[in-house]
Write a protein that holds these residues in place. Structure first.
Motif, PDB file in Angstrom:
ATOM      1  N   TYR A  48      25.830  44.880  21.224  1.00 45.40           N
ATOM      2  CA  TYR A  48      25.557  45.684  20.384  1.00 45.40           C
ATOM      3  C   TYR A  48      27.072  46.506  19.945  1.00 45.40           C
ATOM      4  O   TYR A  48      27.284  46.618  18.861  1.00 45.40           O
ATOM      5  CB  TYR A  48      24.604  46.625  20.688  1.00 45.40           C
ATOM      6  N   LEU A  49      27.524  46.995  21.102  1.00 44.17           N
ATOM      7  CA  LEU A  49      28.883  47.640  20.768  1.00 44.17           C
ATOM      8  C   LEU A  49      30.060  46.699  20.173  1.00 44.17           C
ATOM      9  O   LEU A  49      30.705  47.367  19.420  1.00 44.17           O
ATOM     10  CB  LEU A  49      29.544  48.106  22.328  1.00 44.17           C
ATOM     11  N   ALA A  50      30.025  45.373  20.528  1.00 44.25           N
ATOM     12  CA  ALA A  50      31.142  44.532  19.987  1.00 44.25           C
ATOM     13  C   ALA A  50      30.887  44.272  18.619  1.00 44.25           C
ATOM     14  O   ALA A  50      31.756  44.523  17.684  1.00 44.25           O
ATOM     15  CB  ALA A  50      31.216  43.257  20.800  1.00 44.25           C
ATOM     16  N   ASN A  51      29.527  44.109  18.244  1.00 44.44           N
ATOM     17  CA  ASN A  51      29.157  43.881  16.883  1.00 44.44           C
ATOM     18  C   ASN A  51      29.496  45.372  15.896  1.00 44.44           C
ATOM     19  O   ASN A  51      29.845  45.281  14.903  1.00 44.44           O
ATOM     20  CB  ASN A  51      27.699  43.836  16.408  1.00 44.44           C
ATOM     21  N   LEU A  52      29.333  46.497  16.486  1.00 50.10           N
ATOM     22  CA  LEU A  52      29.442  47.584  15.852  1.00 50.10           C
ATOM     23  C   LEU A  52      31.164  47.941  15.549  1.00 50.10           C
ATOM     24  O   LEU A  52      31.398  48.338  14.711  1.00 50.10           O
ATOM     25  CB  LEU A  52      28.973  49.113  16.767  1.00 50.10           C
ATOM     26  N   GLU A  53      31.900  47.535  16.617  1.00 51.56           N
ATOM     27  CA  GLU A  53      33.250  47.661  16.290  1.00 51.56           C
ATOM     28  C   GLU A  53      33.700  46.533  15.269  1.00 51.56           C
ATOM     29  O   GLU A  53      34.590  46.942  14.343  1.00 51.56           O
ATOM     30  CB  GLU A  53      33.816  47.201  17.664  1.00 51.56           C
ATOM     31  N   SER A  54      33.381  45.725  15.309  1.00 50.06           N
ATOM     32  CA  SER A  54      33.368  44.348  14.312  1.00 50.06           C
ATOM     33  C   SER A  54      33.002  45.054  12.856  1.00 50.06           C
ATOM     34  O   SER A  54      33.592  44.660  11.853  1.00 50.06           O
ATOM     35  CB  SER A  54      32.428  43.284  14.548  1.00 50.06           C
ATOM     36  N   GLU A  55      32.079  45.639  12.870  1.00 50.42           N
ATOM     37  CA  GLU A  55      31.427  46.050  11.525  1.00 50.42           C
ATOM     38  C   GLU A  55      32.247  47.201  11.100  1.00 50.42           C
ATOM     39  O   GLU A  55      32.765  47.302   9.764  1.00 50.42           O
ATOM     40  CB  GLU A  55      30.126  46.800  11.613  1.00 50.42           C
ATOM     41  N   VAL A  56      33.087  48.026  11.937  1.00 47.92           N
ATOM     42  CA  VAL A  56      33.654  49.449  11.493  1.00 47.92           C
ATOM     43  C   VAL A  56      35.033  48.577  10.774  1.00 47.92           C
ATOM     44  O   VAL A  56      35.569  48.930  10.056  1.00 47.92           O
ATOM     45  CB  VAL A  56      34.230  50.164  12.808  1.00 47.92           C
ATOM     46  N   ALA A  57      35.679  47.549  11.567  1.00 50.81           N
ATOM     47  CA  ALA A  57      36.777  46.967  11.216  1.00 50.81           C
ATOM     48  C   ALA A  57      36.592  46.359   9.767  1.00 50.81           C
ATOM     49  O   ALA A  57      37.406  46.366   8.940  1.00 50.81           O
ATOM     50  CB  ALA A  57      37.000  45.878  12.138  1.00 50.81           C
ATOM     51  N   THR A  58      35.264  45.677   9.554  1.00 46.73           N
ATOM     52  CA  THR A  58      35.027  44.958   8.203  1.00 46.73           C
ATOM     53  C   THR A  58      34.769  46.063   7.290  1.00 46.73           C
ATOM     54  O   THR A  58      35.457  45.958   6.101  1.00 46.73           O
ATOM     55  CB  THR A  58      33.551  44.305   8.203  1.00 46.73           C
TER      56      THR A  58
END
Length: 92
Positions: A48-58
């Motif tokens: 979940y945290l990794a996906n959240l960081e990826s979403e922020v970068a996107t």
């Protein structure tokens, strides 16, 4: 001038690296103590945290004006219009 003196930026980077290393070590110690069920919960949370960081970068990339249009335009460019970089620079 002493070459062993570190700049404040280098000191900060070293402190962050030490902190990250310490945190990773602590996490590894905790992971070894977890039951399989709790380990799965931790894996889910880490995902979940990794996906959240990826979403922020996107979102950061999408906030760049015109970026998506330029990407679409580049994807629509026929490959025949590209030039091999080796033909552009023979010294590379």
């Amino acid at each position: 001038m002493n070459t062993t003196d570190n700049s404040p930026i280098e000191d900060q980077e070293s402190a962050v690296l030490v902190s990250v290393t310490e945190l990773q070590s602590q996490l590894n110690d905790f992971i070894k103590q977890l039951s399989p069920e709790r380990l799965q919960v931790l894996a889910d949370f880490a995902s979940y945290l990794a996906n959240l960081e990826s979403e922020v970068a996107t979102q950061e990339l999408l906030a760049i004006p015109g970026l998506l249009e330029r990407i679409k335009q580049n994807q629509a460019t026929p490959k025949t219009e590209y030039t091999n970089w080796r033909n552009l620079r023979s010294d590379v």
